[in-house]
Design an enzyme around this catalytic site. Sequence first.
Site, PDB file in Angstrom:
ATOM      1  N   ASP A 278      -5.286   8.894  10.646  1.00  0.00           N
ATOM      2  CA  ASP A 278      -3.935   8.361  10.842  1.00  0.00           C
ATOM      3  C   ASP A 278      -3.430   8.657  12.244  1.00  0.00           C
ATOM      4  O   ASP A 278      -3.689   9.721  12.805  1.00  0.00           O
ATOM      5  CB  ASP A 278      -2.966   8.965   9.825  1.00  0.00           C
ATOM      6  CG  ASP A 278      -3.275   8.537   8.409  1.00  0.00           C
ATOM      7  OD1 ASP A 278      -3.678   7.366   8.241  1.00  0.00           O
ATOM      8  OD2 ASP A 278      -3.116   9.347   7.486  1.00  0.00           O
TER       9      ASP A 278
ATOM     10  N   GLU B 109       0.854  -1.184   0.000  1.00  0.00           N
ATOM     11  CA  GLU B 109       0.000   0.000   0.000  1.00  0.00           C
ATOM     12  C   GLU B 109       0.890   1.234   0.000  1.00  0.00           C
ATOM     13  O   GLU B 109       1.753   1.375   0.877  1.00  0.00           O
ATOM     14  CB  GLU B 109      -0.872   0.058   1.255  1.00  0.00           C
ATOM     15  CG  GLU B 109      -1.843  -1.077   1.454  1.00  0.00           C
ATOM     16  CD  GLU B 109      -2.597  -0.921   2.770  1.00  0.00           C
ATOM     17  OE1 GLU B 109      -2.471   0.146   3.417  1.00  0.00           O
ATOM     18  OE2 GLU B 109      -3.309  -1.865   3.151  1.00  0.00           O
TER      19      GLU B 109
END
Length: 272
Positions: A66, A55
């Site tokens: 995040d 990824e």
Amino acid sequence: MSGESSAQSASVAFGKARAEGRGTLVGYLPAGFPSVDGAIEACRVMADAGVDVIEIGLPYSDPVMDGPVIQRASEQALAAGFRVADVFRTVEAVAATGVPTLVMTYWNLVERQGAASFARDLASAGGAGLITPDLIPDEADDWLAASDEYGLDRVFLVAPSSTDRRIAETTAACRGFVYATSVMGVTGARAETSDAAPALVARVRAAAGPDSVPVGVGLGVSNGAQAAEVAGFADGVIVGSALVRCLLDVEPATGRAALRDLTADLAAGVRR
């Protein structure tokens, strides 16, 4: 299909791992960190050390999902002048290793370029598809059409809070694999994997039926022992923050060595 991607779908990597009686290792690193070329080299290290799917994160100025490690890495990439166009150069170089390469991105960045344009550029670079953590299938008409046109994987997320109906609808819209977030909250390595993960994977399989796409579990895995645990009930083990941390605040050569060692440990874990 016009302009179909020449890259292998992530499902090919999952199928190969399943045939070998093991889990699939999915590794994440942000593009542009510690530099554009540095990110490419780091991904090549992961490919050599045994990762099955890569990824590539697209740095964003407001990464609300995040955790602190990935936020710091993204901030460094943006401060160094990273631009969206750099992600396609990164994908092209990483996909050349033969490892299926997907981009993980907040939808706003794709929408800004246009879904069809982004899909075209991603397919041209050899990318396998997109992981879109803040996009749900109900609001993804443009992306569903573009991913069909260019033959790209589309990976949506499910969580412990998802209803059975939502899980079934999300999994049906996925191609490549479905991303099961095993804990609520932001990303980040944890000392223990989530107790909710096995139950969530079971719910995905029950809701989707025998033709379900593979299920990858993310959020929390940081070592080979945890990877082995997750591979015992899921098709794939997704690792991000622990890999990114290897490259923070160290000399590049030191970071790459640590990254190689951790990837090899994780790869051994999914093979237990």
